[in-house]
Design an enzyme around this catalytic site. Structure first.
Site, PDB file in Angstrom:
ATOM      1  N   CYS A   1     -29.570  21.341 -15.477  1.00 18.56           N
ATOM      2  CA  CYS A   1     -29.292  20.129 -15.120  1.00 18.56           C
ATOM      3  C   CYS A   1     -27.837  19.683 -15.723  1.00 18.56           C
ATOM      4  O   CYS A   1     -27.343  20.140 -16.557  1.00 18.56           O
ATOM      5  CB  CYS A   1     -30.099  18.720 -15.010  1.00 18.56           C
ATOM      6  SG  CYS A   1     -31.647  19.870 -14.460  1.00 18.56           S
TER       7      CYS A   1
ATOM      8  N   LEU B   1     -30.403  20.958 -10.832  1.00 22.73           N
ATOM      9  CA  LEU B   1     -30.436  22.241 -10.348  1.00 22.73           C
ATOM     10  C   LEU B   1     -31.683  22.885 -10.578  1.00 22.73           C
ATOM     11  O   LEU B   1     -32.185  23.037 -11.572  1.00 22.73           O
ATOM     12  CB  LEU B   1     -29.536  23.271 -11.214  1.00 22.73           C
ATOM     13  CG  LEU B   1     -29.423  24.541 -10.475  1.00 22.73           C
ATOM     14  CD1 LEU B   1     -28.893  24.813  -9.293  1.00 22.73           C
ATOM     15  CD2 LEU B   1     -28.414  25.228 -11.684  1.00 22.73           C
TER      16      LEU B   1
ATOM     17  N   ILE C   1     -34.632  25.182 -10.893  1.00 23.05           N
ATOM     18  CA  ILE C   1     -34.980  26.564 -11.156  1.00 23.05           C
ATOM     19  C   ILE C   1     -36.371  27.026 -11.367  1.00 23.05           C
ATOM     20  O   ILE C   1     -37.009  28.017 -11.060  1.00 23.05           O
ATOM     21  CB  ILE C   1     -34.196  26.860 -12.614  1.00 23.05           C
ATOM     22  CG1 ILE C   1     -32.451  26.570 -12.378  1.00 23.05           C
ATOM     23  CG2 ILE C   1     -34.671  28.307 -12.851  1.00 23.05           C
ATOM     24  CD1 ILE C   1     -31.878  27.375 -11.556  1.00 23.05           C
TER      25      ILE C   1
ATOM     26  N   ASN D   1     -32.078  18.617 -19.450  1.00 25.26           N
ATOM     27  CA  ASN D   1     -31.441  19.899 -19.121  1.00 25.26           C
ATOM     28  C   ASN D   1     -31.776  20.748 -19.863  1.00 25.26           C
ATOM     29  O   ASN D   1     -31.316  20.782 -21.086  1.00 25.26           O
ATOM     30  CB  ASN D   1     -29.478  19.361 -19.413  1.00 25.26           C
ATOM     31  CG  ASN D   1     -28.797  20.456 -19.364  1.00 25.26           C
ATOM     32  OD1 ASN D   1     -29.002  21.429 -18.373  1.00 25.26           O
ATOM     33  ND2 ASN D   1     -27.821  20.385 -19.766  1.00 25.26           N
ATOM     34  N   GLY D   2     -31.968  21.878 -19.376  1.00 23.62           N
ATOM     35  CA  GLY D   2     -32.326  23.086 -19.876  1.00 23.62           C
ATOM     36  C   GLY D   2     -33.528  23.841 -19.567  1.00 23.62           C
ATOM     37  O   GLY D   2     -33.881  23.555 -18.480  1.00 23.62           O
ATOM     38  N   GLU D   3     -34.100  24.576 -20.103  1.00 24.89           N
ATOM     39  CA  GLU D   3     -35.348  25.492 -20.064  1.00 24.89           C
ATOM     40  C   GLU D   3     -36.094  25.641 -21.383  1.00 24.89           C
ATOM     41  O   GLU D   3     -35.660  25.828 -22.465  1.00 24.89           O
ATOM     42  CB  GLU D   3     -35.034  26.834 -19.287  1.00 24.89           C
ATOM     43  CG  GLU D   3     -34.104  26.712 -18.025  1.00 24.89           C
ATOM     44  CD  GLU D   3     -34.913  26.055 -16.881  1.00 24.89           C
ATOM     45  OE1 GLU D   3     -36.059  25.817 -17.038  1.00 24.89           O
ATOM     46  OE2 GLU D   3     -33.967  26.183 -16.055  1.00 24.89           O
TER      47      GLU D   3
ATOM     48  N   ASP E   1     -41.238  22.654 -16.663  1.00 25.59           N
ATOM     49  CA  ASP E   1     -41.385  22.256 -17.925  1.00 25.59           C
ATOM     50  C   ASP E   1     -40.940  20.900 -18.395  1.00 25.59           C
ATOM     51  O   ASP E   1     -41.143  20.663 -19.469  1.00 25.59           O
ATOM     52  CB  ASP E   1     -40.291  23.428 -18.625  1.00 25.59           C
ATOM     53  CG  ASP E   1     -39.001  23.332 -18.085  1.00 25.59           C
ATOM     54  OD1 ASP E   1     -38.782  22.681 -17.046  1.00 25.59           O
ATOM     55  OD2 ASP E   1     -38.325  23.967 -18.788  1.00 25.59           O
TER      56      ASP E   1
ATOM     57  N   ILE F   1     -16.805  42.377 -13.421  1.00 22.26           N
ATOM     58  CA  ILE F   1     -15.535  42.431 -12.627  1.00 22.26           C
ATOM     59  C   ILE F   1     -14.652  43.275 -13.507  1.00 22.26           C
ATOM     60  O   ILE F   1     -15.058  43.512 -14.944  1.00 22.26           O
ATOM     61  CB  ILE F   1     -15.033  40.907 -12.632  1.00 22.26           C
ATOM     62  CG1 ILE F   1     -14.700  40.590 -14.161  1.00 22.26           C
ATOM     63  CG2 ILE F   1     -15.861  40.040 -11.827  1.00 22.26           C
ATOM     64  CD1 ILE F   1     -13.639  39.308 -13.894  1.00 22.26           C
TER      65      ILE F   1
END
Length: 633
Positions: A2, A53, A55, A76-78, A101, A294
């Protein structure tokens, strides 16, 4: 994953609309949901905002700010091991309404306060409003994977995942710090805790910022430091035991990063770091993992064929995109928006492009940053030690003194070699210092301090950075481990992690860094350097592990950095963009450059002179940034 933003305003001039503006400036970090709350407290206005966001737990139960008892969190994070922590909390009587979480982190804080950090395996930047203690605390993860900026001046504290969140507040003064600009031109990024703006800092990795609402005081404190791991006694494990334990930690770290309720992929360059991630994950998976690469039309820079061979051997679901200057041109104009602080790493363009490519298929992607720092992969480490140990220090200082009397421009033959004057100046400084960590500092610079003064007129930066650690390294006996620790605290966190975080979040995908699992970092810090480089082989431990999954003949080839062929493109297809932003008129408008000196350097470069394009790239990036964030606002 986030974006978070907010304020603690003791002047009480900030309001809900300002909070919304700060938070929504980072919609790209969280397009799925948004939350904003303002608390009017006796001493301050407190604003907490979050863009989400989704997840983990894609339902509305993951909405933030989230509340429990006297605590409010934005996150923000995991936290990858949140299920294990949740089980502990349930034994203590806590119940849960969500499957993610955030609630675990919030209730874990209620149960254990800051000790919750000891239990967390993950990446995070979060804020807790604690009404019991009448304080607000900001936290950043151990490695600094997740960013957190803060401004503290005149009784106002603003914080945000990106600088653009701070700049959205009308009271934030966009005053450029000349010391930071000098550092940027030297390194191509701004080493923490500094930022391009005055009174604005990056919260250091492994640190928290405590704000007392009653006393109106702000205090930053550390809870984890990689130096402490390097200061521990060297492990007594045998080589085989070290390799086996490292392999076990890699399996655990990599598989934790696959925890998600959305599709996950892996960036695969074909080098040992990313190949280890792909190989181990594929070996543990019954389905094909997605890999993304790439390549370039210019063969000298292209690694796509090697990555394709490795993906084919492993049996991954491989995706490949060959790009050229046209794709780069499309990215260049957007770089200041993506990197809202001057940032000129040579691989911003390919990292942004591969993120755009992966975003078509996945919402989470694993990168492999940290491998060179943990396993001793960069040649600059060997160079730093060799340059300062090849002769007695007295001889080094004497040579440096003589070099100070001779201009490199007057030395026949050598003065025509690539970037000779810069290399001459660096060796003079390296031999004057006689210290490997100072050698690493000078090797890491694209412009020397003298060149910054030549092209800008700025005085030498007065800021001490983690390149200047001295007494703090005293308990680390081995020179190589000292360099690994310094690089971990500088180039890794403020260059590589910034690069991947902003590139992935610009297209609303989550970048994860499995090699920076703190358990792996702490263990490898205690491994003797005789195993990190052995028999002239860098990354010995990692290579031995990778060869268990991928044949040696597929892996062994010269190391190539993941960069774009900008040096060629700027003399050809992208030349006009270089000329446009480095014209005398535009240089004069920013007011920081010695126009004639920069124009002279540019013309010499475009005429085929043996000049490092990175010097001009740093200046170009600053000009692009200045045009977007100072002139347009």
């Amino acid at each position: 994953m986030c974006g978070i933003a907010g304020f603690i305003d003791f002047s009480k001039r900030s309001d809900f609309q300002l909070l919304k503006s700060m938070t929504d400036a980072m919609t790209h970090r969280g397009p799925n949901d948004a939350g904003y709350e303002v608390f009017e407290q006796e001493h301050a206005m407190i604003g907490l905002g979050q863009r989400r966001l989704s997840i983990l737990d894609l339902s509305a139960s993951g909405h933030q700010p989230m509340h429990f008892d006297a605590y409010t969190i934005i996150f923000n994070g995991e936290i990858y091991n949140f299920r294990e922590i949740r089980a502990e909390l349930e034994l203590l009587g806590y119940t849960f309404q969500s499957d993610g979480d955030t609630e675990v982190l919030l209730k874990g804080y209620a149960a254990w306060q800051e000790n919750i950090l000891d239990k967390c395996i993950g990446m995070f930047a979060f804020v807790i409003y604690d009404r019991k203690k009448n304080e607000v605390v900001l936290f950043r993860d151990r490695a600094g994977v997740k960013p957190l900026y803060y401004y503290w001046h005149q009784q106002q504290l603003f914080f945000s995942s990106e600088l653009k969140g701070l700049m959205a507040h009308t009271a934030f003064p966009k005053v450029i710090d000349p010391n930071s600009l000098s550092l940027f031109l030297q390194y191509s990024y701004i080493p923490g805790p500094y930022t391009i703006f005055r009174h604005t800092r990056k919260l250091s990795p492994g640190h928290l910022l405590r704000v007392s609402l009653q006393r109106r005081e702000v205090e930053e404190a550390g809870y984890w430091n990689v130096l402490k791991s390097y200061q521990q006694e060297v492990t007594k494990l045998t080589e085989t035991e070290v390799i086996d334990h490292t392999r076990s930690l890699l399996h655990s770290a990599y598989n934790y990063r696959m925890v998600a309720d959305v599709p996950v992929g892996v960036f695969l360059s074909g080098g040992y770091d990313s190949s280890s991630v792909a190989a181990i994950l594929q070996s543990d998976s019954s389905s094909k993992i997605k890999t993304f690469t790439i390549g370039y039309k210019e063969a000298a820079w292209d690694e796509s064929a090697e990555a394709r061979k490795i993906a084919g051997f492993l049996g991954t679901d491989h995706h490949e995109w060959i790009v050229g200057p046209e794709e780069a041109r499309g990215v260049l104009e957007h770089l200041p928006e993506i990197y809202d602080e001057p940032f000129a790493d040579n691989s911003t363009v390919p990292t942004t492009l591969v993120s755009q490519f992966a975003a078509k298929e996945v919402k989470v992607v694993l990168s492999a940053d940290g491998g060179d720092e943990l396993f001793a992969g960069y040649n600059k480490f060997n160079q730093s030690i060799r340059y300062t140990s090849s002769m007695p220090q007295m001889v080094q200082r004497s040579i440096s003194g003589v070099m100070s009397l001779v201009s490199p421009e007057l030395i026949p033959y050598f003065n025509k070699q690539y970037n000779f004057s810069s290399r001459y100046e660096k060796m003079k400084l390296i031999w004057a210092s006689g210290k490997p960590q100072q050698a690493l500092k000078y090797i890491s610079q694209y412009l020397t301090e003298a060149e910054v003064s030549q092209y800008t007129g700025l005085a030498k930066s007065s800021y001490k950075t983690n390149f200047d650690l001295n007494g703090e390294l005293g308990n680390i006996a081995d020179p190589l481990n000292r360099l690994l620790a310094v690089d971990y605290k500088t180039f890794l966190v403020d260059n590589n992690l910034v690069k991947v975080d902003r590139a992935t979040m610009s297209v609303s995908i989550e970048g994860r860094e499995p090699m920076l699992d703190h358990r792996l970092v702490e263990f490898l810090a205690q491994v003797p350097t005789s195993l990190k480089t052995k028999g002239g082989v860098n990354k010995y431990i990692l290579k031995e592990i990778v060869h268990k999954y991928i044949p040696r003949e597929l892996m062994e080839r010269p190391k190539r950095p993941f960069i774009a062929p900008l040096q060629e493109w700027f003399r050809d297809e992208l030349k006009e963009q270089m000329r446009y932003y480095l014209t005398g008129e535009r240089l004069a408008r920013s007011g920081f450059f010695q126009v004639k000196e920069v124009e002279k350097l540019l013309e010499h470069y475009l005429a085929g002179g043996k000049v490092s394009h990175q010097k001009l790239w740093n200046m170009l990036v600053f000009q692009l940034w200045y045009s977007r964030w100072i002139e347009k606002l």
